[in-house]
Design a protein around this motif. Structure first.
Motif, PDB file in Angstrom:
ATOM      1  N   VAL A  51       0.863  -1.185   0.000  1.00 14.57           N
ATOM      2  CA  VAL A  51       0.000   0.000   0.000  1.00 14.57           C
ATOM      3  C   VAL A  51       0.894   1.229   0.000  1.00 14.57           C
ATOM      4  O   VAL A  51       1.787   1.341   0.841  1.00 14.57           O
ATOM      5  CB  VAL A  51      -0.913   0.023   1.239  1.00 14.57           C
ATOM      6  CG1 VAL A  51      -1.785   1.278   1.247  1.00 14.57           C
ATOM      7  CG2 VAL A  51      -1.779  -1.222   1.286  1.00 14.57           C
ATOM      8  N   VAL A  55      -1.324   6.709   0.834  1.00 17.18           N
ATOM      9  CA  VAL A  55      -2.690   6.227   1.056  1.00 17.18           C
ATOM     10  C   VAL A  55      -2.870   5.793   2.500  1.00 17.18           C
ATOM     11  O   VAL A  55      -3.832   6.179   3.174  1.00 17.18           O
ATOM     12  CB  VAL A  55      -3.020   5.061   0.098  1.00 17.18           C
ATOM     13  CG1 VAL A  55      -4.368   4.431   0.450  1.00 17.18           C
ATOM     14  CG2 VAL A  55      -3.029   5.549  -1.350  1.00 17.18           C
ATOM     15  N   ASP A  56      -1.936   4.999   3.008  1.00 16.69           N
ATOM     16  CA  ASP A  56      -2.061   4.479   4.366  1.00 16.69           C
ATOM     17  C   ASP A  56      -2.047   5.601   5.390  1.00 16.69           C
ATOM     18  O   ASP A  56      -2.846   5.616   6.329  1.00 16.69           O
ATOM     19  CB  ASP A  56      -0.936   3.484   4.643  1.00 16.69           C
ATOM     20  CG  ASP A  56      -1.191   2.679   5.912  1.00 16.69           C
ATOM     21  OD1 ASP A  56      -2.344   2.251   6.118  1.00 16.69           O
ATOM     22  OD2 ASP A  56      -0.255   2.481   6.694  1.00 16.69           O
ATOM     23  N   LEU A 121      -6.969   2.198  -9.417  1.00 10.78           N
ATOM     24  CA  LEU A 121      -6.955   1.032  -8.533  1.00 10.78           C
ATOM     25  C   LEU A 121      -7.605  -0.179  -9.191  1.00 10.78           C
ATOM     26  O   LEU A 121      -7.125  -1.299  -9.064  1.00 10.78           O
ATOM     27  CB  LEU A 121      -7.685   1.357  -7.220  1.00 10.78           C
ATOM     28  CG  LEU A 121      -6.855   2.007  -6.119  1.00 10.78           C
ATOM     29  CD1 LEU A 121      -7.652   2.117  -4.836  1.00 10.78           C
ATOM     30  CD2 LEU A 121      -5.562   1.247  -5.882  1.00 10.78           C
ATOM     31  N   SER A 155      -0.581  -5.175  -5.463  1.00 10.42           N
ATOM     32  CA  SER A 155      -0.525  -3.800  -4.952  1.00 10.42           C
ATOM     33  C   SER A 155      -1.879  -3.111  -5.077  1.00 10.42           C
ATOM     34  O   SER A 155      -2.293  -2.354  -4.184  1.00 10.42           O
ATOM     35  CB  SER A 155       0.554  -3.002  -5.697  1.00 10.42           C
ATOM     36  OG  SER A 155       0.309  -3.010  -7.092  1.00 10.42           O
ATOM     37  N   HIS A 156      -2.589  -3.354  -6.171  1.00  9.45           N
ATOM     38  CA  HIS A 156      -3.921  -2.776  -6.348  1.00  9.45           C
ATOM     39  C   HIS A 156      -4.901  -3.382  -5.343  1.00  9.45           C
ATOM     40  O   HIS A 156      -5.722  -2.666  -4.755  1.00  9.45           O
ATOM     41  CB  HIS A 156      -4.421  -3.028  -7.770  1.00  9.45           C
ATOM     42  CG  HIS A 156      -3.705  -2.226  -8.819  1.00  9.45           C
ATOM     43  ND1 HIS A 156      -4.342  -1.312  -9.630  1.00  9.45           N
ATOM     44  CD2 HIS A 156      -2.406  -2.184  -9.183  1.00  9.45           C
ATOM     45  CE1 HIS A 156      -3.480  -0.754 -10.447  1.00  9.45           C
ATOM     46  NE2 HIS A 156      -2.284  -1.277 -10.197  1.00  9.45           N
ATOM     47  N   ASP A 158      -4.266  -4.814  -2.348  1.00  6.68           N
ATOM     48  CA  ASP A 158      -3.970  -4.356  -0.994  1.00  6.68           C
ATOM     49  C   ASP A 158      -4.429  -2.916  -0.780  1.00  6.68           C
ATOM     50  O   ASP A 158      -5.008  -2.576   0.257  1.00  6.68           O
ATOM     51  CB  ASP A 158      -2.465  -4.448  -0.716  1.00  6.68           C
ATOM     52  CG  ASP A 158      -1.996  -5.881  -0.506  1.00  6.68           C
ATOM     53  OD1 ASP A 158      -2.849  -6.780  -0.439  1.00  6.68           O
ATOM     54  OD2 ASP A 158      -0.776  -6.092  -0.413  1.00  6.68           O
ATOM     55  N   THR A 159      -4.159  -2.062  -1.761  1.00  5.81           N
ATOM     56  CA  THR A 159      -4.505  -0.649  -1.622  1.00  5.81           C
ATOM     57  C   THR A 159      -6.015  -0.451  -1.640  1.00  5.81           C
ATOM     58  O   THR A 159      -6.560   0.342  -0.859  1.00  5.81           O
ATOM     59  CB  THR A 159      -3.858   0.179  -2.748  1.00  5.81           C
ATOM     60  OG1 THR A 159      -2.438  -0.047  -2.737  1.00  5.81           O
ATOM     61  CG2 THR A 159      -4.113   1.666  -2.554  1.00  5.81           C
ATOM     62  N   ARG A 162      -7.387  -1.481   1.725  1.00  2.00           N
ATOM     63  CA  ARG A 162      -7.120  -0.454   2.756  1.00  2.00           C
ATOM     64  C   ARG A 162      -8.096   0.703   2.617  1.00  2.00           C
ATOM     65  O   ARG A 162      -8.639   1.212   3.620  1.00  2.00           O
ATOM     66  CB  ARG A 162      -5.672   0.061   2.613  1.00  2.00           C
ATOM     67  CG  ARG A 162      -5.320   1.194   3.603  1.00  2.00           C
ATOM     68  CD  ARG A 162      -5.327   0.673   5.018  1.00  2.00           C
ATOM     69  NE  ARG A 162      -5.003   1.702   6.002  1.00  2.00           N
ATOM     70  CZ  ARG A 162      -5.913   2.341   6.733  1.00  2.00           C
ATOM     71  NH1 ARG A 162      -7.193   2.070   6.563  1.00  2.00           N
ATOM     72  NH2 ARG A 162      -5.549   3.230   7.639  1.00  2.00           N
TER      73      ARG A 162
END
Length: 269
Positions: A51, A55-56, A121, A155-156, A158-159, A162
């Motif tokens: 992430v 963003v996180d 995303l 990666s998409h 997980d992001t 989140r």
């Protein structure tokens, strides 16, 4: 017997990609005890939870300071302050977001980042497939959405998870409530429908930003985007959960085709 594998770099390219898709994610910074001081570049070493820090950290800041902010994501922000934060993240600096940052500035920064990603995303090649689920109902709709989510790069995926967790938390605070002393706690007024309206066009994009007709969605597409994102927010807990049956089936197939991956997973666990 199978070759012993201690490092992901020892695996073949195909096995590495397979392992990347199966790996467990840990959504924690390696050193959470950070102090506010001189900004320094962050390490580029990959971590298993894929992430972007921007963003996180935006989500964490808004979860801490913005859940009771009325009209979050709809109230204007300072373009100058948002641009400064954006530049610091772009430079790879360890940006410290605390109570001194405006909730509306951080909210605007999060929206801008998602809007301006080179590939959204939900990748554009899956845009039509995701929108087609808007006409489905019940279990069929959720089953199809889940299979489409399994196609996202790690990666998409997980992001997006989140972000959906965060949006679900915002929606949970949409209505006013009362604390233990009987005082009213104002709601932020951002229901799931309102959040889907704001974030939908940033996550599901048919054209690249700046391209001809990029912002010209017809009514049917706009309505479908909002409905799809509503479902993702409402059901993200179950949609991102791989069933034990499917997991066992994958492991059985891997045991036949890529035993090195199985050994790596067992040693890692």
């Amino acid at each position: 017997g199978a070759m012993s594998v201690d490092s992901i770099t020892d695996l073949s390219d195909n096995a590495s990609e397979l392992l990347e898709a199966l790996q467990l994610s840990h959504p924690h910074e390696l050193d959470p005890r950070r102090s506010r001081g001189k900004k320094k570049p962050l390490s580029l070493n990959p971590i298993s939870w894929q992430v972007p820090r921007i963003v996180d950290r935006c989500c964490t800041h808004l979860e801490t300071h913005g859940l009771q902010t009325v009209g979050i994501f709809r109230v204007g922000s300072s373009k100058k302050r948002v641009q400064q934060l954006r530049e610091e993240f772009d430079q790879g600096l360890d940006v410290f977001l605390d109570e001194h940052q405006s909730v509306h500035d951080v909210a605007a920064l999060l929206k801008e980042f998602l809007r301006d990603m080179p590939d959204p995303l939900i990748p554009r090649e899956l845009y039509g497939a995701f929108l087609s689920t808007a006409t489905m109902e019940g279990p069929a709709q959720l089953d199809t959405l889940q299979l489409l989510l399994f196609l996202l790069p790690p990666s998409h995926s997980d992001t997006l998870l989140r972000l959906l967790r965060f949006l679900g938390e915002v929606a949970r605070h949409a209505e006013s409530s009362w604390d233990h002393e009987g005082r009213e706690v104002p709601g932020n007024k951002m229901t799931v429908s309102n959040l889907a309206t704001v974030f939908g066009p940033n996550i599901l994009q048919k054209e690249k930003p700046g391209e001809k007709d990029a912002g010209a969605l017809n009514f049917e597409d706009s309505a479908a985007i909002i409905l799809v994102l509503q479902r993702l927010i409402e059901h993200h807990h179950s949609l991102f959960m791989v069933s034990p049956e499917m997991q066992c089936d994958i492991l059985r197939r891997l045991f036949q085709t890529d035993p090195d991956v199985i050994e790596y997973l067992l040693r890692r666990k």
